[in-house]
Design a protein around this motif. Structure first.
Motif: not given
Length: 1178
Positions: A866-870, A874-878, A900-901, A923-924
């Motif tokens: 997960k890259v980020q929550s839409l 904000r980005r989170r630890h990958v 929604y991410s 990316l999706f």
């Protein structure tokens, strides 16, 4: 004078009686009635061509009916055929073929019609076919030559008979050929060998077909089978045989199972409801495979499933539509397994739901005939009247046909007729006759007067009052001479007039009067009931274990009704006791003196009276182990075999079932005994196979049902000569550990498999399909050799041969191995992502060329994160997640995604060495989903009519929040819920003041958030508005009143005095009422552990009966938080990352807790408040 009749209280008799009660009303034979078919031949009637043909057709009616027949749909003129006669006063045909007639001339479909002036009844269509038992077609039966260990099928191919013959295999001496897990007969009559042994060689395998109808047996030509062992095969093949004479061309090696029948991996079978379903799987393999049956998606039916033919045949009796499905047989041995799936479809010939029943009506009455049947496919219903289709039958204004029902109204005497209902589909038909008989008759009672019924107490009593009348009379029952009419729950009144007393007691004894009346008259009858005490065995015989020579006694004490004279009988194994003076029968016991081994068995005490019978059984076991064998002797001493004989010891009255032979190798393991073989208990000589270079000693152990004897004394020693190895190492493999090597491993020979000193191995290898010469090396007694400098992942032919000081073992079999693997070179291309829903995506990719894999393709591996929550931006630890898909797959499913991410993924190919390069990151994004529950709900500032609500947004909004919804409802003092009120709140709000509430009232709140996709999980809370201060003060004042304080003091003083008196009396040892109750009944709250299951007795408290409150108690600050719940992916692919099905679908399950809907009722998460408690007190 009374007549006497007894009724058995057994369940079987009761069921039979009740079945008779629900049959249609019987018309006495002295009254006019249409014909009724009472007896007829079966629909499919196979006759013996050597005997006269008798086609039954019997009927009753008033006046007596006349009979006629049709054959193949046309009138059968009996008078024109001298061989055909009709029995007097009957419709039964007798066709005389004993004097020159041929049964084939009378094949056809026959139907009987019985007719009188009130109607005509018809029989079923009776198909007459003579049985046939044709001879076997002449054929030349060639001998069968087969290698030891190979499979074999001997075909029977019996002639087609009617009915089909029963098949069995015997030898020239008419002895049945033994069958077992290895050799068995299939349903088609063929004889299957999973693998053959030298002892299967014989020249008289004979298939017999028995035709039971004609009592004849036909025999096929004998089949000769010759089994060649591997030792003699090389000498014989050049002289006598060609390669085409063999079943297979492999040496004697173990192999995994394959199915001999059925062929393929799947098959289909259709069976009819109510029949017996037989499914068969016979497999070959070495060692002999075992068969196991399962039903996919369900269980095999209990009590209807049986396994036959050494579990090769699955038998299910009385099949129904529920038995349809896929049945899988699995054949397994030590080397692997195979399976076959049989899809079973259960169809159904028509069967009755409601068969039409005779209808007796009086003039002017109404009635119905109902004909309902079911089947698969659903049967077609058609009506006939007097044997003629109702559509072309004469008009009757009193009847109306409505599908499966005929409605009669205002019938007259001319309405009497016989109606036929035919229900048919492609699998068969049902035909039922039912007459409509219009009569005007006063009541009559058919049960004899003053009948006496005797029954045992606590059993049903059925008092008969068979009656007839038209219109149907009403029945009433009375007890005693001047008794009132019987009614109520103590009695059951059946439609046929029978009075049932479900549980008769002693006070049920007496005289009962049955009264039948209709508009034409009245009649009555008396019967008498006597209720007896049941016979009981109050002390039963008990299980006994006794040594030979002892004595044993079985007790049997009974209690019975004083008016009944019981007899006590003792049985042994359900038969009479032996005539032996050692058996002594006393009044209440059986004694056996000087017990012998013949006395073991089941002994039953049976107490009989004229009304009931009871029994109790116990088993007597006479035990002892056999004595050890003795006088062991070795004869016929050869290099590879020897004969061992012995004398059995005494079996101690328990037959010896088998002898176990053990050996000791004094050279390698002195004092250690190993299993050699075992033989049947009747055998005292055995030919033992020996290995070279072993110093043998033997001993024998006898075995019976009780246990094993002590070992016999050891035989003399026998040393066999050394020889070349007979076998080569097993488990030969070639697996590279590095990209440039080949590691050859094998299972070394064990113990005396070496056949002599100096065991070594010759290891040979060459690259496959290149044409290279073999490279060989001789190594010591090890289990591995490494070849260096090989190309990466290329196939090699490998063989390992054993040798010792006397020479080489036979030429070994070649196996294919591969040199070491290297990492794949190419990444999968054309990676595409298809979004299935907010938590699931499907990934597609193009497979890499197999040449670039550079190893065994194990599958493809997807890395995704997960890259980020839409919604939070904000980005989170990958945290990367991995899924592995076995085999050459080109797609897979990614479950457990967050709605929604934004995600990224790449795909890599995997071999035994590791992973190849990754594809470019893809990316999706996942669409919106429903939100989680709000993070908290806090209720504060209670007033008389308002509450303040505060909340936090969902931890996981899973999209853009569009609104909140609050629902609430009042809860009264009995925990009942009031009407539900709903309020919608904008998404940007975080608090709300609710006004216009009732004072001193508890409310329950349900709160949840919404996105455009839908509503999320709800959070619940309860709160109370405050009460009026004046009312509270009035309720509290009671505790400060003087009279109240005085009353409480007086009560306390009385309790103290009572306790002192009880204490004094208890110390003096006196008895008082409380103590007597304690002595009689132990405190139910202090129960010991139950002896049967080790659990504690139940504890009961008044609190146990309060309504259960749903939800949990909340913290004191009224704040409820829902813990964060990140969906985690656990074990979806292979290894540590999880597993997918072949289509990429996820194997695991999600489970989540959901709040129940608010309409459940009786919900509260707190104890009642002190204010409410005061309200209850006042």
């Amino acid at each position: 004078m009374m007549t006497k009749k007894t009724i058995s209280a057994s369940r079987a008799s009761l069921i039979l009686f009740l079945c008779q009660m629900i049959t249609a009303l019987e018309v006495p034979l002295d009254l006019s009635q249409p014909p009724t078919i009472t007896q007829q031949s079966p629909k499919d009637y196979i006759v013996d061509p050597r005997e006269n043909i008798v086609i039954q057709c019997e009927a009753k009616g008033k006046p007596p009916p006349s009979f006629s027949w049709t054959r193949n749909g046309t009138h059968f003129d009996i008078d024109k055929d001298a061989r055909v006669t009709v029995k007097p006063n009957s419709g039964t045909l007798v066709i005389n073929i004993m004097n020159g007639g041929k049964a084939e001339a009378y094949e056809g479909v026959y139907q009987c019609t019985a007719r009188n002036e009130r109607g005509a009844a018809i029989s079923n269509n009776i198909v007459i076919r003579p049985s046939r038992s044709p001879l076997w077609t002449k054929e030349k039966v060639e001998p069968k030559y087969v290698r030891e260990g190979d499979p074999l099928v001997l075909h029977c191919s019996p002639p087609v008979g009617l009915p089909p013959p029963i098949i069995f295999w015997m030898d020239n001496s008419f002895q049945r050929l033994p069958q077992n897990e290895r050799v068995s007969q299939g349903l088609n009559g063929d004889l299957y060998f999973s693998n053959v042994k030298p002892e299967d060689t014989r020249e008289d395998y004979i298939c017999y077909a028995r035709f039971n109808h004609t009592q004849t047996i036909q025999q096929k030509q004998p089949i000769s089978v010759k089994v060649f062992s591997m030792d003699s095969l090389n000498e014989t093949i050049s002289a006598n045989l060609s390669d085409t004479d063999f079943y297979g061309a492999k040496p004697l090696t173990e192999r995994r199972p394959t199915l001999l029948t059925p062929v393929g991996s799947t098959s289909n079978k259709v069976e009819l409801r109510g029949n017996v379903l037989l499914l068969e799987c016979i497999a070959e393999g070495l060692p002999t495979p075992v068969i196991r049956w399962i039903k996919e998606g369900g269980e095999l039916p209990i009590n209807r499933t049986f396994f036959e033919n050494f579990k090769k045949t699955l038998k299910i009796i009385e099949v129904s539509e529920a038995d349809s499905g896929k049945y899988k047989c699995v054949a397994r041995n030590l080397l692997g397994s195979t399976h076959h799936t049989i899809t079973v479809t259960v169809k159904a010939a028509p069967y009755w739901i409601t068969a039409p029943r005779n209808l007796v009506l009086s003039p002017g009455e109404d009635g119905t005939l109902i004909c309902r049947a079911n089947g698969n496919p659903k049967p077609n219903i058609s009506w006939l009247t007097n044997g003629v289709p109702i559509a072309i039958a004469p008009e009757d204004p009193s009847r109306k046909v409505d599908g499966d029902t005929i409605i009669f109204s205002d019938v007259q005497e001319r309405s009497s007729a016989v109606y036929q209902c035919n229900a048919s589909n492609e699998y068969g038909y049902l035909l039922a006759n039912a007459f409509v008989n219009v009569l005007a008759e006063p009541p009559r009672i058919l049960t004899p007067a003053n009948k006496l019924y005797q029954i045992i107490a606590n059993n049903p009593a059925l008092l008969d009052c068979a009656f007839f009348g038209s219109p149907v009379p009403e029945i009433e029952w009375f007890k005693g001479v001047k008794g009132s009419i019987l009614h109520g729950d103590l009695y059951v009144f059946h439609d046929n007039g029978t009075l049932e007393i479900p549980v008769a007691q002693k006070d049920s004894t007496g005289t009962y009067t049955c009264v039948a009346r209709n508009k034409l008259g009245k009649v009555q009858n008396e019967v008498h009931l006597e209720v007896k005490d049941p016979t009981m065995i109050i002390k039963q015989p008990e299980y006994k274990i006794i040594q030979k020579g002892g004595q044993v006694s079985f007790e049997c004490t009974i209690k019975h009704d004083r008016t009944l004279m019981p007899t006590i009988t003792w049985l042994k194994d359900n038969g009479e006791l032996p005539v032996d003076e050692r058996f002594i029968i006393h009044k209440d016991s059986l004694a056996i003196m000087n017990v012998t081994d013949k006395d073991d068995g089941t002994y039953t005490c049976v107490a009989n009276t004229t009304l009931d019978s009871v029994s109790a059984s116990a088993i007597l076991t006479v035990v002892d182990r056999p004595d050890p064998p003795f006088d062991l002797e070795l004869t016929d001493q050869l290099e590879r075999s020897i004969q061992l004989s012995w004398i059995p010891g005494y079996d101690n009255n328990s037959p010896i079932t088998n002898f176990v032979i053990e050996y000791e190798d004094a050279m390698r393991e002195p004092g250690v005994w190993h299993y050699q073989t075992e033989v049947h208990g009747t055998q005292t000589t055995v030919q033992l196979k020996l290995s070279p270079y072993v110093n043998y000693s033997f001993r024998v152990i006898a075995v019976n049902e009780i246990g094993r004897s002590q070992p016999s004394e050891a035989s003399e020693q026998y040393l066999t000569k050394a020889a070349k190895p007979d076998e080569n190492p097993s488990g030969v493999q070639g697996i590279g550990s590095e990209p440039d090597n080949l590691v050859i491993i094998w299972e070394p020979l064990k113990g005396f498999q070496s056949n002599g000193p100096g065991l070594q191995y010759k290891v040979s290898w060459r690259q496959k399909d290149v044409g290279d010469e073999w490279t060989s090396v001789i190594v010591a007694n090890v289990s591995k050799y490494i070849v260096s400098g090989t190309p990466t992942f290329v196939p090699y032919e490998i063989k390992v041969q054993a040798l010792n000081d006397l020479g080489y073992a036979p030429e070994p079999a070649e196996v294919i191995g591969h040199s070491g693997e290297d990492l794949p070179m190419v990444a999968p291309g054309n990676v595409q992502v298809h979004i299935v829903n907010s938590t699931l995506a499907k990934v597609h990719w193009d497979p890499v060329p197999l040449k670039t894999v550079r190893g065994h393709l194990q599958g493809y591996r997807i890395y995704y994160w997960k890259v980020q929550s839409l919604s939070k931006r904000r980005r989170r630890h990958v945290e990367k997640k991995i899924l592995t898909f076995s085999g050459n797959k080109t797609h897979g499913m990614l479950p457990g995604l967050e709605p929604y991410s934004s995600y990224k993924l790449n795909v890599r190919v995997v071999n035994g060495k590791g992973e190849g390069p990754a594809s470019p990151d893809k990316l999706f994004k996942t669409p919106e989903g429903v939100p989680s529950s709000p993070s908290f709900l806090k209720i504060s500032n209670p007033t008389l009519d308002s509450l303040t609500l505060e909340w936090g947004p969902p931890t996981h909004p899973n999209g853009v929040l569009i609104a909140y919804t609050i629902k609430f409802q009042p809860i009264n003092s009995t925990h009942e819920l009031g009407p539900l009120i709903e309020i919608r709140i904008p998404a940007n709000e975080t608090s709300l003041i609710l006004s216009n509430l009732n004072y001193s009232t508890r409310y329950k709140f349900y709160f949840y958030a919404q996105t455009s996709v839908g509503s999320g999980s709800q959070i619940t809370e309860e709160a109370v508005t405050i009460m009026d201060e004046a009312m509270a003060s009035r309720q509290v004042d009671i505790a400060t009143q003087g009279w109240f304080i005085g009353l409480m003091c007086a009560v306390a003083l009385l309790i103290l005095i009572l306790l002192i008196v009880c204490f004094i009396r208890r110390n003096k040892g006196g008895k008082y009422p409380v103590k007597e109750k304690e002595d009689a009944h132990a405190d139910p709250e202090i129960q010991p552990m139950k002896e049967d299951d080790g659990t504690f007795g139940e504890y009961s408290d008044a609190e146990d009966h309060k309504p259960l409150k749903k939800g949990s108690r909340t913290p004191s600050d009224r704040t409820v938080k829902k813990e964060d719940s990140d969906d985690s992916l656990v074990d979806y692919g292979e290894g540590v990352n999880g597993q997918f099905n072949e289509d990429g679908s996820f194997i695991g399950q999600y489970s989540g807790k959901k709040e129940k809907e608010p309409a459940e009722g009786n919900e509260s998460s707190e104890a009642p408040s002190p204010v409410n408690a005061m309200n209850s007190f006042v």
